[in-house]
Design an enzyme around this catalytic site. Structure first.
Site, mmCIF file in Angstrom:
data_model
loop_
_atom_site.group_PDB
_atom_site.id
_atom_site.type_symbol
_atom_site.label_atom_id
_atom_site.label_comp_id
_atom_site.label_asym_id
_atom_site.label_seq_id
_atom_site.Cartn_x
_atom_site.Cartn_y
_atom_site.Cartn_z
ATOM 1 N N HIS A 150 0.842 -1.207 0.000
ATOM 2 C CA HIS A 150 0.000 0.000 0.000
ATOM 3 C C HIS A 150 0.877 1.257 0.000
ATOM 4 O O HIS A 150 0.619 2.209 -0.729
ATOM 5 C CB HIS A 150 -0.881 0.054 1.254
ATOM 6 C CG HIS A 150 -1.925 -1.019 1.367
ATOM 7 N ND1 HIS A 150 -2.090 -1.782 2.498
ATOM 8 C CD2 HIS A 150 -2.872 -1.435 0.495
ATOM 9 C CE1 HIS A 150 -3.098 -2.629 2.321
ATOM 10 N NE2 HIS A 150 -3.590 -2.440 1.109
ATOM 11 N N LYS A 167 -17.891 -5.671 6.892
ATOM 12 C CA LYS A 167 -16.705 -6.474 7.187
ATOM 13 C C LYS A 167 -16.314 -6.252 8.642
ATOM 14 O O LYS A 167 -16.476 -5.157 9.158
ATOM 15 C CB LYS A 167 -15.527 -5.981 6.335
ATOM 16 C CG LYS A 167 -15.425 -6.573 4.953
ATOM 17 C CD LYS A 167 -14.081 -6.110 4.364
ATOM 18 C CE LYS A 167 -13.941 -6.433 2.900
ATOM 19 N NZ LYS A 167 -12.730 -5.806 2.319
ATOM 20 N N ARG A 185 -2.355 -6.240 -8.411
ATOM 21 C CA ARG A 185 -1.269 -7.181 -8.107
ATOM 22 C C ARG A 185 -1.190 -8.299 -9.132
ATOM 23 O O ARG A 185 -0.147 -8.664 -9.590
ATOM 24 C CB ARG A 185 -1.475 -7.794 -6.718
ATOM 25 C CG ARG A 185 -1.103 -6.866 -5.604
ATOM 26 C CD ARG A 185 -1.673 -7.336 -4.308
ATOM 27 N NE ARG A 185 -3.120 -7.210 -4.317
ATOM 28 C CZ ARG A 185 -3.886 -7.383 -3.273
ATOM 29 N NH1 ARG A 185 -3.361 -7.727 -2.121
ATOM 30 N NH2 ARG A 185 -5.189 -7.230 -3.359
ATOM 31 N N SER A 240 -2.863 -7.592 3.133
ATOM 32 C CA SER A 240 -3.087 -7.417 4.575
ATOM 33 C C SER A 240 -3.439 -8.756 5.218
ATOM 34 O O SER A 240 -3.053 -9.037 6.354
ATOM 35 C CB SER A 240 -4.234 -6.426 4.822
ATOM 36 O OG SER A 240 -3.931 -5.167 4.290
#
Ligand code: ADP
Length: 161
Positions: free
Chosen positions: A17, A41, A90, A128
């Site tokens: 990040h 979440k 990614r 993460s």
């Protein structure tokens, strides 16, 4: 004045990040890192903790601002007068979801364009979720997150092991 938003959960912020934040901030006048406060979440870190870690690790970047938001990203973009949304890519696995979100957002707010930065080779594997998994087993996360926040991540698991 070009203002961009880099939205995400940042639960917690990783070196991947931070790499995107550094690179994006060099391309725009102001970069707002938008930390999503999403009721759906259950994050490991509270919204205040995520904002505070991001502030700490981006302290040296003068055109980067950390804000939290809830609700639609396009509404947050309107409120902050941002015209660019930055996302990191990614792998192909990120692509489908990101494309769908970018297209939906452009229909909801045609003023906003999503721009993708490819992850640096060094961090293209990093998420993460991986960091949390390693930390939960007491593994070494120093290569994955800014060193200033390592201890805060271990603290989350210290009572649970
Ligand atoms: P979200 O829950 O919105 O996916 P994340 O905090 O996981 O939020 O990620 C925010 C953005 O950062 C996404 O665009 C994601 O693809 C990107 N990102 C996450 N990890 C990396 C990394 N290692 N390198 C580059 N971009 C990344």
């Amino acid at each position: 004045m070009i203002r961009a938003i880099y939205p995400g959960s940042f639960d917690p912020v990783t070196l991947g990040h931070l790499d995107i934040i550094r690179r994006a901030s060099q391309k725009v006048d102001e970069l707002i890192v938008g930390v999503l406060n999403n009721g759906g979440k259950t994050p490991l870190f509270s919204i205040d903790e995520r904002v505070s870690m991001l502030k700490e690790v981006t302290g040296g970047l003068s055109n980067v601002k950390i804000l939290s938001f809830s609700g639609l990203l396009v509404d947050f973009a309107r409120q902050t007068e941002a015209t660019i949304v930055v996302r990191g890519l990614r792998a192909i696995s990120d692509f489908e979801y990101e494309l769908q979100m970018a297209q939906t957002n452009s229909i909801l707010n045609s003023e906003v364009d999503t721009m993708f930065l490819t992850a640096s080779n060094d961090y293209s594997y990093l998420s993460s979720t991986t960091v949390k998994e390693i930390a939960s087993f007491g593994g070494n996360i120093e290569k994955f997150v800014p060193k200033e926040i390592c201890s805060r991540i271990y603290e989350k698991y210290s009572g649970k092991r």
